[in-house]
Design an enzyme around this catalytic site. Structure first.
Site, PDB file in Angstrom:
ATOM      1  CE1 TYR A 157      -3.715  -2.373   0.041  1.00 37.01           C
ATOM      2  CE2 TYR A 157      -2.820  -3.229   2.099  1.00 37.01           C
ATOM      3  CZ  TYR A 157      -3.704  -3.334   1.042  1.00 37.01           C
ATOM      4  OH  TYR A 157      -4.570  -4.387   0.967  1.00 37.01           O
TER       5      TYR A 157
ATOM      6  CB  SER B  41      -3.078  -3.131  -3.994  1.00 37.02           C
ATOM      7  OG  SER B  41      -4.377  -3.560  -3.599  1.00 37.02           O
TER       8      SER B  41
ATOM      9  CG  HIS C  87     -12.771  -7.973  -1.783  1.00 34.72           C
ATOM     10  ND1 HIS C  87     -12.428  -7.627  -3.081  1.00 34.72           N
ATOM     11  CD2 HIS C  87     -11.821  -7.395  -0.990  1.00 34.72           C
ATOM     12  CE1 HIS C  87     -11.323  -6.897  -3.058  1.00 34.72           C
ATOM     13  NE2 HIS C  87     -10.931  -6.736  -1.806  1.00 34.72           N
TER      14      HIS C  87
ATOM     15  NE  ARG D 139      -6.122  -8.901  -0.786  1.00 35.81           N
ATOM     16  CZ  ARG D 139      -6.451  -8.528   0.444  1.00 35.81           C
ATOM     17  NH1 ARG D 139      -7.363  -7.607   0.646  1.00 35.81           N
ATOM     18  NH2 ARG D 139      -5.836  -9.057   1.481  1.00 35.81           N
TER      19      ARG D 139
ATOM     20  CG  ASP E 268     -28.367  -3.227  -1.830  1.00 33.52           C
ATOM     21  OD1 ASP E 268     -28.271  -3.565  -3.025  1.00 33.52           O
ATOM     22  OD2 ASP E 268     -28.779  -3.996  -0.945  1.00 33.52           O
TER      23      ASP E 268
ATOM     24  CG  HIS F 199      -9.396  -1.140  -5.108  1.00 32.59           C
ATOM     25  ND1 HIS F 199      -9.919  -1.378  -3.855  1.00 32.59           N
ATOM     26  CD2 HIS F 199     -10.398  -1.357  -5.996  1.00 32.59           C
ATOM     27  CE1 HIS F 199     -11.185  -1.734  -3.996  1.00 32.59           C
ATOM     28  NE2 HIS F 199     -11.507  -1.717  -5.274  1.00 32.59           N
TER      29      HIS F 199
ATOM     30  CG  ASN G  46      -9.888   1.982  -1.221  1.00 33.41           C
ATOM     31  OD1 ASN G  46     -10.396   0.851  -1.219  1.00 33.41           O
ATOM     32  ND2 ASN G  46      -8.579   2.185  -1.128  1.00 33.41           N
TER      33      ASN G  46
HETATM   34  C1  DQA Z   1      -7.673  -2.080  -1.076  1.00 29.07           C
HETATM   35  C2  DQA Z   1      -7.665  -3.530  -1.566  1.00 29.07           C
HETATM   36  C3  DQA Z   1      -8.547  -4.400  -0.694  1.00 29.07           C
HETATM   37  O1  DQA Z   1      -8.521  -5.751  -1.168  1.00 29.07           O
HETATM   38  C4  DQA Z   1      -8.060  -4.388   0.736  1.00 29.07           C
HETATM   39  O2  DQA Z   1      -8.926  -5.147   1.560  1.00 29.07           O
HETATM   40  C5  DQA Z   1      -7.859  -3.015   1.272  1.00 29.07           C
HETATM   41  C6  DQA Z   1      -7.287  -1.990   0.391  1.00 29.07           C
HETATM   42  C7  DQA Z   1      -6.698  -1.188  -1.854  1.00 29.07           C
HETATM   43  O3  DQA Z   1      -6.842   0.024  -1.789  1.00 29.07           O
HETATM   44  O4  DQA Z   1      -5.795  -1.695  -2.523  1.00 29.07           O
HETATM   45  O5  DQA Z   1      -8.073  -2.758   2.447  1.00 29.07           O
HETATM   46  O6  DQA Z   1      -8.978  -1.554  -1.245  1.00 29.07           O
END
Ligand code: DQA
Length: 147
Positions: free
Chosen positions: A22, A101, A79, A110, A86, A99, A73
């Site tokens: 991250y 990542s 997931h 993910r 909704d 995101h 985000n």
């Molecule tokens: C995330 C990716 C998600 O899978 C993860 O649970 C996060 C961060 C990202 O910003 O890359 O908490 O949303």
């Protein structure tokens, strides 16, 4: 043009949380970059972070009173969260999922986003820059809907 930015759970720990995935910037630093980019683009932004699903839903509902677009985000809720999906569908504001990542290049669980279906699009994998790209996308969307 007013944009609400929502950071989901555990993003308050950015900087110390798995920096190899991250990055090493903390949330305040990233929020500063978002505010700077927004000002340069002529956008007003409000930024919220919550570790609670219900609070995220409340923020999405409250966006109706102020925002014209949402950047979200949903973090781990991406997931799993039918209720965030909704809420995004219910308010019908254009939303962009972000995101840090690349969720498609990580664990299989993910790769699936429950929430992206309620969004115009998803930006994933560019670190903090994902949010800055999303601001540009939001501006383009709002300009398009104004013409
Ligand atoms: C995330 C990716 C998600 O899978 C993860 O649970 C996060 C961060 C990202 O910003 O890359 O908490 O949303």
């Amino acid at each position: 043009m007013r944009v609400l930015v929502i950071h989901g759970p555990n993003l308050n720990l950015l900087g110390m949380r798995e920096p190899s995935i991250y990055g090493d910037q903390d949330l305040d630093t990233i929020n500063g970059l978002i505010e700077k980019e927004a000002a340069e683009l002529g956008l007003e932004v409000k930024i919220v972070q919550s570790n609670r699903e219900g609070e995220i839903i409340d923020a999405i509902h409250e966006a109706l009173n102020w925002a014209q677009a949402i950047i979200i985000n949903p973090a781990g809720y991406t997931h799993t969260s039918v209720v965030i999906f909704d809420a995004l569908e219910a308010v019908r504001l254009p939303a962009i999922e972000v995101h840090l990542s690349n969720i498609h290049a990580r664990e299989e669980f993910r790769a699936k986003s429950v929430t992206a279906r309620a969004c115009v699009g998803q930006i994933s994998g560019f670190g903090a820059r994902s949010y800055l790209l999303a601001l540009r996308a939001a501006k383009a969307l709002l300009e398009r809907s104004a013409t």
